[in-house]
Scaffold this motif. Structure first.
Motif, PDB file in Angstrom:
ATOM      1  N   GLY A  30       0.776  -1.230   0.000  1.00 29.58           N
ATOM      2  CA  GLY A  30       0.000   0.000   0.000  1.00 29.58           C
ATOM      3  C   GLY A  30       0.807   1.278   0.000  1.00 29.58           C
ATOM      4  N   SER A  74      -3.670  10.980   0.801  1.00 35.01           N
ATOM      5  CA  SER A  74      -3.958   9.838   1.678  1.00 35.01           C
ATOM      6  C   SER A  74      -3.395   8.547   1.099  1.00 35.01           C
ATOM      7  CB  SER A  74      -5.469   9.671   1.855  1.00 35.01           C
ATOM      8  OG  SER A  74      -6.058  10.787   2.467  1.00 35.01           O
ATOM      9  N   ARG A 112      -3.517   4.082   2.269  1.00 30.65           N
ATOM     10  CA  ARG A 112      -3.874   3.057   3.242  1.00 30.65           C
ATOM     11  C   ARG A 112      -2.884   1.908   3.122  1.00 30.65           C
ATOM     12  NH1 ARG A 112      -9.318  -0.656   3.963  1.00 30.65           N
ATOM     13  NH2 ARG A 112      -8.475  -1.663   2.090  1.00 30.65           N
ATOM     14  N   SER A 141      -1.565  -1.845   4.266  1.00 30.77           N
ATOM     15  CA  SER A 141      -2.098  -3.127   4.721  1.00 30.77           C
ATOM     16  C   SER A 141      -0.954  -4.027   5.141  1.00 30.77           C
ATOM     17  CB  SER A 141      -2.888  -3.809   3.602  1.00 30.77           C
ATOM     18  OG  SER A 141      -3.974  -3.023   3.174  1.00 30.77           O
ATOM     19  N   TRP A 171       2.272  -0.409  13.912  1.00 29.93           N
ATOM     20  CA  TRP A 171       2.979   0.152  12.761  1.00 29.93           C
ATOM     21  C   TRP A 171       4.142   0.988  13.279  1.00 29.93           C
ATOM     22  CZ3 TRP A 171       2.259  -1.181   7.828  1.00 29.93           C
ATOM     23  CH2 TRP A 171       1.040  -1.768   7.468  1.00 29.93           C
ATOM     24  N   PHE A 180      -3.939   9.667  11.313  1.00 31.81           N
ATOM     25  CA  PHE A 180      -3.783   8.240  11.027  1.00 31.81           C
ATOM     26  C   PHE A 180      -4.771   7.428  11.859  1.00 31.81           C
ATOM     27  CE2 PHE A 180       1.031   8.227   9.755  1.00 31.81           C
ATOM     28  CZ  PHE A 180       0.780   9.250   8.853  1.00 31.81           C
ATOM     29  N   THR A 181      -5.212   6.308  11.293  1.00 34.09           N
ATOM     30  CA  THR A 181      -6.105   5.394  11.999  1.00 34.09           C
ATOM     31  C   THR A 181      -5.628   3.961  11.800  1.00 34.09           C
ATOM     32  OG1 THR A 181      -7.995   6.876  11.639  1.00 34.09           O
ATOM     33  CG2 THR A 181      -8.470   4.604  12.305  1.00 34.09           C
ATOM     34  N   SER A 203      -6.338  -0.111  12.375  1.00 40.37           N
ATOM     35  CA  SER A 203      -7.484  -1.008  12.542  1.00 40.37           C
ATOM     36  C   SER A 203      -7.097  -2.404  12.073  1.00 40.37           C
ATOM     37  CB  SER A 203      -8.690  -0.514  11.736  1.00 40.37           C
ATOM     38  OG  SER A 203      -8.405  -0.489  10.353  1.00 40.37           O
ATOM     39  N   TYR A 250      -4.406  -2.604   9.182  1.00 44.20           N
ATOM     40  CA  TYR A 250      -4.445  -1.449   8.300  1.00 44.20           C
ATOM     41  C   TYR A 250      -3.871  -0.214   9.002  1.00 44.20           C
ATOM     42  CZ  TYR A 250      -7.823  -4.135   5.514  1.00 44.20           C
ATOM     43  OH  TYR A 250      -8.444  -5.092   4.756  1.00 44.20           O
ATOM     44  N   LEU A 251      -3.399   0.713   8.186  1.00 46.99           N
ATOM     45  CA  LEU A 251      -3.079   2.048   8.661  1.00 46.99           C
ATOM     46  C   LEU A 251      -3.597   3.029   7.613  1.00 46.99           C
ATOM     47  CD1 LEU A 251      -1.709   3.667  10.938  1.00 46.99           C
ATOM     48  CD2 LEU A 251       0.303   3.805   9.453  1.00 46.99           C
ATOM     49  N   GLN A 252      -4.683   3.699   7.942  1.00 43.81           N
ATOM     50  CA  GLN A 252      -5.213   4.738   7.086  1.00 43.81           C
ATOM     51  C   GLN A 252      -4.499   6.035   7.417  1.00 43.81           C
ATOM     52  OE1 GLN A 252      -7.616   4.600   4.537  1.00 43.81           O
ATOM     53  NE2 GLN A 252      -6.968   6.723   4.191  1.00 43.81           N
ATOM     54  N   ASN A 292      -4.159   9.967   6.464  1.00 37.82           N
ATOM     55  CA  ASN A 292      -4.745  11.139   5.808  1.00 37.82           C
ATOM     56  C   ASN A 292      -3.918  12.380   6.109  1.00 37.82           C
ATOM     57  OD1 ASN A 292      -6.944   9.522   4.958  1.00 37.82           O
ATOM     58  ND2 ASN A 292      -8.049   9.937   6.855  1.00 37.82           N
TER      59      ASN A 292
END
Length: 125
Positions: free
Chosen positions: A8, A17, A19, A21, A38, A69-70, A72, A81-83, A85
Motif C-alpha cells: 500500500g 492519503s 492506506r 495493509s 505500525w 492516522f487510523t 485497525s 491497516y493504517l489509514q 490522511n
C-alpha cells in the motif's frame, strides 16, 4: 512461524492519503492473538512507533499522527491497516508492521518479535 507482508505504500503529494495493509499469515495463527503495531523509519533516523492496537481493539498513536492516522484490523482476513490522511513530507519513511503475543499496547519496538519487510511512503511538498 508468523509472517507479515506489508503493501500500500507509494508516492503522494502533501495533503493526500494512503492506506497501508499488513497481512499476517502462518498455519494456525490469527491476528486476534497478537498485539499489532505500525512503525516507521526515515533515512538516518531510528525506527519509531506510529500506532498500535491491542487484542481488545484499544488504540494508541504517537503524537505527530494523532487525528490523521487510523489503525485497525480485519480479524476475519487477518489484516492490519493504517489509514493515513493529511500526509506531510515528514511522514516520508519506510513503514513496517509488527506483531507479538505479549507486547501490550506499546510503541516500543523492543517489545515486538515479528516484523514485515516494509513498504515505502514518500510525501512530496
Amino acid at each position: 512461524q508468523v509472517q507479515l507482508v506489508e503493501s500500500g505504500g507509494g508516492s503522494v503529494q502533501a495533503g493526500g492519503s494512503l492506506r497501508l495493509s499488513c497481512v499476517l499469515s502462518g498455519y494456525g495463527y490469527t491476528i486476534s492473538l497478537y498485539y499489532m503495531a505500525w512503525f516507521r523509519q526515515a533515512p538516518g533516523k531510528e525506527r519509531e512507533g506510529v500506532a498500535a492496537i491491542d487484542k481488545a481493539d484499544r488504540l494508541t498513536y504517537t503524537n505527530s499522527v494523532k487525528g490523521r492516522f487510523t489503525i485497525s484490523t480485519d480479524k476475519v482476513k487477518n489484516i492490519l491497516y493504517l489509514q493515513m490522511n493529511s500526509l506531510k513530507p515528514e511522514d516520508t519513511a519506510m513503514y513496517y508492521c509488527a506483531a507479538d503475543r505479549w507486547a501490550g499496547l506499546s510503541l516500543d519496538r523492543s517489545r515486538y518479535n515479528y516484523w514485515g519487510q516494509g513498504t515505502q511512503v514518500t510525501v512530496s511538498a
